[in-house]
Design a protein around this motif. Structure first.
Motif, PDB file in Angstrom:
ATOM      1  N   ASP A 108       1.839  -1.628  -4.702  1.00  0.00           N
ATOM      2  CA  ASP A 108       0.514  -0.986  -4.719  1.00  0.00           C
ATOM      3  C   ASP A 108      -0.156  -1.287  -6.045  1.00  0.00           C
ATOM      4  N   ASN A 152      -6.029   0.873   2.294  1.00  0.00           N
ATOM      5  CA  ASN A 152      -7.133   1.622   2.901  1.00  0.00           C
ATOM      6  C   ASN A 152      -8.342   0.735   3.179  1.00  0.00           C
ATOM      7  N   THR A 211      -0.572  -1.565   4.817  1.00  0.00           N
ATOM      8  CA  THR A 211      -1.242  -0.272   4.968  1.00  0.00           C
ATOM      9  C   THR A 211      -2.127   0.096   3.775  1.00  0.00           C
ATOM     10  N   GLY A 221       0.589  -3.858  -8.660  1.00  0.00           N
ATOM     11  CA  GLY A 221      -0.165  -5.116  -8.640  1.00  0.00           C
ATOM     12  C   GLY A 221      -0.970  -5.243  -7.370  1.00  0.00           C
ATOM     13  N   ASP A 222      -1.877  -6.210  -7.385  1.00  0.00           N
ATOM     14  CA  ASP A 222      -2.744  -6.440  -6.237  1.00  0.00           C
ATOM     15  C   ASP A 222      -1.966  -7.210  -5.166  1.00  0.00           C
ATOM     16  N   THR A 239      -8.820  -6.253   3.444  1.00  0.00           N
ATOM     17  CA  THR A 239      -7.585  -6.602   2.721  1.00  0.00           C
ATOM     18  C   THR A 239      -6.433  -6.704   3.722  1.00  0.00           C
ATOM     19  N   ILE A 274       0.127   7.043   3.907  1.00  0.00           N
ATOM     20  CA  ILE A 274       0.755   6.409   5.070  1.00  0.00           C
ATOM     21  C   ILE A 274       1.921   5.517   4.630  1.00  0.00           C
ATOM     22  N   GLY A 275       1.686   4.710   3.573  1.00  0.00           N
ATOM     23  CA  GLY A 275       2.754   3.846   3.051  1.00  0.00           C
ATOM     24  C   GLY A 275       3.943   4.678   2.613  1.00  0.00           C
ATOM     25  N   GLY A 324       0.850  -1.203   0.000  1.00  0.00           N
ATOM     26  CA  GLY A 324       0.000   0.000   0.000  1.00  0.00           C
ATOM     27  C   GLY A 324       0.877   1.241   0.000  1.00  0.00           C
ATOM     28  N   HIS A 325       0.856   1.969  -1.116  1.00  0.00           N
ATOM     29  CA  HIS A 325       1.678   3.173  -1.223  1.00  0.00           C
ATOM     30  C   HIS A 325       0.779   4.405  -1.289  1.00  0.00           C
ATOM     31  N   GLY A 326      -0.097   4.529  -0.278  1.00  0.00           N
ATOM     32  CA  GLY A 326      -0.901   5.758  -0.147  1.00  0.00           C
ATOM     33  C   GLY A 326      -0.062   6.744   0.647  1.00  0.00           C
ATOM     34  N   ARG A 380      -2.087  -1.431   9.703  1.00  0.00           N
ATOM     35  CA  ARG A 380      -2.861  -0.238  10.015  1.00  0.00           C
ATOM     36  C   ARG A 380      -4.342  -0.622  10.057  1.00  0.00           C
TER      37      ARG A 380
HETATM   38  P1  ADP Z   1      -3.715   6.705   2.975  1.00  0.00           P
HETATM   39  O1  ADP Z   1      -3.359   7.893   2.181  1.00  0.00           O
HETATM   40  O2  ADP Z   1      -4.441   6.999   4.243  1.00  0.00           O
HETATM   41  O3  ADP Z   1      -2.555   5.772   3.159  1.00  0.00           O
HETATM   42  P2  ADP Z   1      -4.935   5.731   0.622  1.00  0.00           P
HETATM   43  O4  ADP Z   1      -6.326   5.356   0.351  1.00  0.00           O
HETATM   44  O5  ADP Z   1      -4.392   6.895  -0.115  1.00  0.00           O
HETATM   45  O6  ADP Z   1      -4.799   5.902   2.173  1.00  0.00           O
HETATM   46  O7  ADP Z   1      -3.912   4.531   0.356  1.00  0.00           O
HETATM   47  C1  ADP Z   1      -4.192   3.214   0.352  1.00  0.00           C
HETATM   48  C2  ADP Z   1      -3.406   2.597  -0.777  1.00  0.00           C
HETATM   49  O8  ADP Z   1      -3.604   1.192  -0.727  1.00  0.00           O
HETATM   50  C3  ADP Z   1      -3.853   3.069  -2.148  1.00  0.00           C
HETATM   51  O9  ADP Z   1      -2.746   3.553  -2.853  1.00  0.00           O
HETATM   52  C4  ADP Z   1      -4.424   1.799  -2.797  1.00  0.00           C
HETATM   53  O10 ADP Z   1      -4.121   1.718  -4.173  1.00  0.00           O
HETATM   54  C5  ADP Z   1      -3.697   0.714  -2.047  1.00  0.00           C
HETATM   55  N1  ADP Z   1      -4.402  -0.569  -2.080  1.00  0.00           N
HETATM   56  C6  ADP Z   1      -5.658  -0.839  -1.685  1.00  0.00           C
HETATM   57  N2  ADP Z   1      -5.948  -2.159  -1.865  1.00  0.00           N
HETATM   58  C7  ADP Z   1      -4.831  -2.723  -2.393  1.00  0.00           C
HETATM   59  C8  ADP Z   1      -4.477  -4.046  -2.815  1.00  0.00           C
HETATM   60  N3  ADP Z   1      -5.342  -5.065  -2.722  1.00  0.00           N
HETATM   61  N4  ADP Z   1      -3.245  -4.242  -3.318  1.00  0.00           N
HETATM   62  C9  ADP Z   1      -2.365  -3.225  -3.404  1.00  0.00           C
HETATM   63  N5  ADP Z   1      -2.622  -1.979  -3.024  1.00  0.00           N
HETATM   64  C10 ADP Z   1      -3.839  -1.713  -2.530  1.00  0.00           C
END
Ligand code: ADP
Ligand code: ZN
Length: 565
Positions: A381, A420, A418, A396-397, A424, A362-363, A358-360, A444
């Motif tokens: 991500d 969202n 991490t 990728g997922d 997951t 927080i990541g 997860g590279h949001g 998280r």
């Molecule tokens: P925050 O900014 O609070 O960290 P976000 O919603 O921006 O929250 O970030 C969550 C990240 O997790 C998003 O970039 C999203 O693409 C990623 N994400 C969600 N589900 C998956 C998954 N199954 N595989 C990979 N990445 C995922």
């Protein structure tokens, strides 16, 4: 859509829910009546008139007669038959055409209209209101914050422009709400912003900036603003916020700290001047499977162990506490002592590798933290982070085991989960723990309810956004010097209470009376005295570093008087 769901929600709670039960029972009674009439109809037809009808025909007859539709395609030709048909028609009129609609109106429609008419959102506060906390915006962090303010009996008012939310908060949670646009000067004057104790700005970054500017044009009441994007910190501060909380960055750092297995210095969670609070995973150190007494951490490094984490449970350690490879010790000490600890345990630095799923925001913040250590990491991500030019993630997922395997996740020492989506995160925690029992998994939780599930799935450490945010805001409000370890454990500093001056620690009875433990004593101009012995005498100029739960901290304040530093 939101309005429909809000109205539907009305029927699923409170009195409407009770009434819904009554309606279901009544419908059950009607169904039973129809079945009885259908059976009687078949019996009478067969025995009085020698005609045989199916059960479906019986139900059809009963319904058409009860609703007075009476098509006349099936009729009796005997007196008893006529009497029976009359009884069915009259009961149908009473039960179906009078009681049912009347019930629906009085049980649902009337209370709903009454509630709508009765609820008049407030648009102002009484002129004499003072010392209240104004909370702008309702989100998970605000909800935890409201609970905390409520439990500490601090008067607060929520300001929101969401009518349904304000109705829900007032009706169900007994929270005082003022409805209106947070950036409206008139509204701010009416909620007595100038005599408020503190303002918590919990809106979007742009709205927070706007709110700060508007408040500053009116008064100097302190503002704490939560910002989503760290790039906006300066702007929000410039707009007039006194404290800016970059929540995502803080959570990213928390996750980053707890994910690495490299030496003790990397694990400093926080500090009180000279006193450093650090965490150390036991796995890979010489302390595995030793009791605290056998580990001799104090003798070897000077560090005091103030707590032990074991998959989400924090305990104040005893001599015979066993350190397993899944434990995490929380220690207090000076930088030099930490260095000694690092020398003792820091050998595995080179092969440390962390995966961040997860590279949001927080990541990304966790990756920034690891960049500074530096600890190597790999980001995964499903989408590119538009706001980050610095990191490159594998696209990728993360729930795809094949992808994780191909990216070499087996080599990881630490894993930050991490995304969202909490389901997951729970899934990823469970499958990662299953395939690698020794990996440090930090996850998280987007909502409070999922913290326990994440621990149950095998996470070593869970950080809940809402809980961290609310704790930081509470500490700002109470200008408390305290370190948040997790929900339920804090480290705090107090001057020696007047009644304890010149007593020894043993005589002071702090632990038996409040549950808090002294971890260190500070004297001006002297080095910190860690883990003081029971015969240490407390003097007026000392300050105490204590560890305990928020309730124990409260008990300390009540018992000895509040003397925060
Ligand atoms: P925050 O900014 O609070 O960290 P976000 O919603 O921006 O929250 O970030 C969550 C990240 O997790 C998003 O970039 C999203 O693409 C990623 N994400 C969600 N589900 C998956 C998954 N199954 N595989 C990979 N990445 C995922
Ligand atoms: Zn990034």
């Amino acid at each position: 859509m939101k309005t429909i769901s809000a109205e539907l929600a009305y029927f699923l709670r409170g009195r409407a829910r009770q009434n819904l039960k009554v309606l279901l029972y009544y419908c059950g009674f009607l169904l039973l009546l129809i079945l009885v009439y259908a059976s009687l109809f078949r019996y009478l037809m067969l025995h009085l008139e020698g005609r045989e009808y199916s059960f479906i025909a019986g139900v059809y007859w009963a319904i058409t007669v009860m609703t007075t539709l009476g098509f006349g395609d099936i009729t009796f030709h005997t007196d008893i038959g006529y009497i029976f048909a009359t009884v069915v028609t009259v009961s149908g009129v009473v039960f179906l055409l009078i009681i049912l609609p009347f019930g629906l109106i009085s049980l649902f429609l009337a209370p709903w209209i009454e509630q709508r008419l009765r609820y008049r959102p407030s648009f102002s506060l009484p002129p004499e209101t003072r010392g209240h906390v104004l909370v702008f915006g309702v989100n998970p962090t605000a909800r935890v914050l409201l609970r905390k303010l409520g439990s500490r009996k601090i008067p607060f008012v929520v300001i929101t422009d969401d009518y349904d939310e304000s109705l829900r908060l007032e009706e169900e949670e007994n929270v005082r709400v003022v409805c209106g646009s947070p950036t409206d000067v008139n509204l701010l004057t009416k909620v007595r912003v100038d005599s408020a104790r503190y303002i918590f700005a919990n809106l979007s970054d742009t709205q927070n900036t706007n709110l700060c500017l508007t408040v500053r044009s009116l008064c100097k009441t302190p503002i704490a603003a939560v910002v989503e994007d760290p790039e906006h910190i300066d702007l929000v501060r410039l707009a007039g916020a006194d404290k800016v909380v970059p929540l995502q960055r803080i959570i990213g750092r928390y996750l980053g700290i707890r994910s690495t297995t490299c030496g003790a210095l990397a694990h400093v969670i926080d500090s009180f001047d000279a006193l450093q609070i650090a965490e150390l995973p036991v796995y890979g150190t010489p302390f595995v499977d030793l009791t605290l007494e056998q580990a001799k951490i104090r003798q070897k490094t000077g560090m005091t162990v103030i707590g032990v984490w074991e998959r989400g449970t924090f305990t104040i350690p005893q001599k015979d506490t066993l350190l397993s490879s899944a434990s995490l010790v929380v220690m207090a000490g000076t930088r030099e002592q930490l260095q000694k600890m690092e020398d003792l345990t820091g050998e595995q630095k080179e092969d440390d590798l962390v995966y961040i799923l997860g590279h949001g925001r927080i990541g990304c913040a966790a990756a920034n933290f690891l960049d500074r250590k530096p600890v190597p990491y790999i980001l995964i991500d499903q989408m590119e982070n538009q706001h980050c030019q610095k990191h490159i993630a594998i696209l990728g997922d993360a729930t795809n085991r094949n992808l994780l395997h191909q990216s070499g996740i087996e080599k990881a020492k630490g894993l930050i989960i991490t995304t969202n989506d909490d389901s997951t995160n729970i899934f990823l925690t469970l499958s990662s723990r299953n395939s690698n029992p020794h990996m440090r998994i930090v996850a998280r939780a987007n909502t409070e309810e999922n913290v326990a599930q994440l621990y149950a799935a095998g996470a070593d450490f869970v950080v809940s956004n809402a809980s961290v945010g609310a704790n930081i805001l509470m500490n700002i409000l109470e200008s408390k010097e305290s370190i948040f370890l997790t929900e339920g454990v804090t480290i705090f500093r107090r001057t020696v209470p007047q009644i304890l001056v010149n007593k020894t620690i043993e005589e002071a009875q702090i632990r038996p009376q409040t549950g808090c433990s002294i971890i260190a004593i500070e004297r001006p101009g002297e080095t910190l005295q860690l883990a003081p012995t029971p015969d240490t005498r407390l003097t007026a100029e000392c300050s105490l570093m204590l560890i305990g739960s928020p309730e124990q901290e409260e008990r300390f304040s009540k018992h000895f008087g509040v003397q925060r530093i």
